[in-house]
Each structure stands twice: as structure tokens, then as C-alpha cells.
Design an enzyme around this catalytic site. Structure first.
Site, PDB file in Angstrom:
ATOM      1  N   ASP A  87       1.175  32.184  31.106  1.00 51.59           N
ATOM      2  CA  ASP A  87       1.246  32.536  29.679  1.00 51.59           C
ATOM      3  C   ASP A  87       1.384  31.304  28.775  1.00 51.59           C
ATOM      4  OD1 ASP A  87       1.334  35.039  30.760  1.00 51.59           O
ATOM      5  OD2 ASP A  87       3.122  35.691  29.675  1.00 51.59           O
ATOM      6  N   HIS A 228       4.290  29.951  33.262  1.00 48.70           N
ATOM      7  CA  HIS A 228       3.849  29.384  31.977  1.00 48.70           C
ATOM      8  C   HIS A 228       3.217  28.012  32.201  1.00 48.70           C
ATOM      9  CE1 HIS A 228       7.003  32.314  31.136  1.00 48.70           C
ATOM     10  NE2 HIS A 228       6.382  32.531  29.986  1.00 48.70           N
TER      11      HIS A 228
HETATM   12 NI    NI Z   1       4.818  34.064  26.045  1.00 49.97          NI
END
Ligand code: NI
Length: 277
Positions: A87, A228
Site C-alpha cells: 500500500d 507498505h
Molecule cells: Ni494506506
């Protein structure tokens, strides 16, 4: 003498009687000869006829198609598989992650933020080129549950358009920011909402070894793993995590591939956490 002559006359008269057949056989023989000769000396014949270029132009197309099919190993639905998801990117660290994925013939899904798509269009192109999937993680990463319907729609639409500007097609899957969803979000996003089943808290750990340890301990068949690609430590962790997961027998696939392999048709406005058997 007369016998020989007779035979000759007999033969001649046979030819006369079967004139059509004789001519036919002769023509077939000539055609066969031309076909065989033409096949053996194909290139020479084509170059004499001046159509060498057409043949050369066809060759690269065949060669281009070959590696694509070789690059895509088929997914075995019976074997265990995992969807790694990244993400908030793309970021300056994403390129390194894409190299790791490519080297290990692994796939992943990138839930991108629209602002970063505009900053790193080349990375977006490479994500798709290596067979990874691009999902939508809003335009500027607000908490969607705190927005009015129009703002929710525009957050999704702007990122979808940013991806479309680069790749020529829009995004489909959506990962809600912070995993935060309410009725208004479900109603206004209007795409499948992809959550996760393993939260690595990589953003908190910021430690490659700790991220590796957590994934290897918790990842199981059908899991969707939250990561991430804006953290160097996460990208570093993937250099060891990806080959180790493969060694454990996991196929690393995109979210769409995982859903399809498990016979799940993703529906708009529905949340998905994992795709276990
Ligand atoms: Ni996010």
C-alpha cells in the site's frame, strides 16, 4: 522384333486412351516438384522475389511472444498460495521491490495512492509489465469514513484516472485507507474492497528481520498480507521473505489470481479478507 513393336504400340495406345490421366499425372508431378523445391530453397526464392523484408518482419513478433508465455508460470489451484499486497506507493523504494519480485518470478498487488502514481508513472508501467496487479488506495489517503459521498467518489475516481493516463485502463480493486469502511463507503466506492488477513505492522516495526520473522510465522494458504512499499525496511525484508515463502511451497500471486484460483467472483461493495480453501 514384332513383339517389341507390339508392346510399344500397346503402350502408346494406352497413353492415347488415357490421355487425360497422363496429363493429370504429369501436372501433379511438376507441382510436387515445385512445392518441394520451393520449400527447401524458401529463403532464396523469397529473396529473389524481393519479399525478404516481410519474412524478417515476422520473425521478431514470434520472438516477442515467446518470453511472455515463459514468464507466466501457471498457477496450480491445488497448491498453497499467498497474495502479498503493498500500500501507499509507488515510492523511491518500489523499483528495488519490483526487481526482487521479477528475479523470483513472484507476483504481488500494489494498492497505489493517486498522488504517487503521478510522481512515478514509470514504476506503474513496470508493475504491470512484470505481471503484478494495480489496485486503488485513494488519491490523497484520507479516511474515507470521514468523507461525504461526493468526496469518496472523487478520491477513487482521481486515482483510477491517474492510472488510466499511464496504462490506458482504470483500476478495479480498492483497498480502503486504514481498512476503514462504513455503509457510506461501501455504497460510494462501488468496487470490490480488499482488506487483509495478515497485518505485518511493517510501518511500525521498520525492521526487515522483524517483518520477515512475522510473515514466515503467520502466513498460510489463502492469506492476503498487508505491507507498505514506502519503507526501505519492508523492501529489504522482501529480498529474503519472497524466496523463503517460495521455498515453503507458496505460490505468490495477485489478489485477482488468488480469488480466481479459489473460485471467488469479486463483487462490488463487498469486503474480502482472505481466500482460504
Ligand atoms: Ni494506506
Amino acid at each position: 522384333m514384332s513383339r517389341i513393336n507390339n508392346r510399344w504400340f500397346e503402350h502408346k495406345s494406352w497413353l492415347k486412351r488415357h490421355k487425360g490421366l497422363t496429363v493429370g499425372l504429369f501436372v501433379i508431378t511438376i507441382l510436387l516438384f515445385v512445392a518441394i523445391f520451393g520449400h527447401i530453397y524458401r529463403e532464396q526464392v523469397l529473396s529473389v522475389l524481393g519479399i525478404e523484408k516481410t519474412v524478417e518482419a515476422e520473425k521478431p513478433n514470434v520472438q516477442e511472444e515467446m518470453p511472455v508465455s515463459e514468464e507466466e508460470p501457471t498457477i496450480d489451484p491445488k497448491k498453497p498460495m499467498i497474495a502479498l499486497t503493498f500500500d501507499d506507493g509507488p515510492s523511491k523504494h518500489t523499483k528495488k521491490l519490483l526487481n526482487t519480485l521479477q528475479e523470483n518470478e513472484a507476483k504481488a498487488t500494489f494498492f497505489v495512492v493517486g498522488e504517487n502514481v503521478e510522481r512515478y508513472p514509470k514504476i506503474i508501467k513496470k508493475v504491470e509489465k512484470i505481471g503484478c496487479e494495480i489496485g486503488n488506495h485513494t488519491y490523497s489517503h484520507p479516511n474515507l469514513t470521514k468523507l461525504k459521498p461526493e468526496k469518496i467518489k472523487s478520491q477513487i475516481r482521481r486515482t483510477s484516472n491517474a492510472v488510466k493516463d499511464v496504462l490506458g485502463h482504470a483500476t478495479y480493486l480498492v483497498r480502503p485507507t486504514y481498512g476503514a469502511v462504513n455503509k457510506t463507503v461501501v455504497k460510494n466506492v462501488q468496487y470490490p474492497l480488499i482488506q487483509w488477513s495478515v497485518d505485518t505492522t511493517d510501518w511500525q516495526k521498520k525492521n526487515a528481520k522483524a517483518v520477515e520473522k512475522y510473515i514466515l510465522k503467520h502466513a498460510k494458504d489463502g492469506d492476503v498480507i498487508l505491507l507498505h512499499d514506502i519503507h526501505a525496511t519492508t523492501v529489504e525484508a522482501m529480498e529474503t521473505v519472497i524466496p523463503k515463502l517460495k521455498k515453503k511451497g507458496f505460490q505468490l500471486v495477485t489478489v485477482s489470481e488468488l480469488a480466481e484460483a479459489r473460485g471467488v467472483t469479486l463483487k462490488d461493495g463487498k469486503q474480502y479478507f482472505s481466500f482460504q480453501k
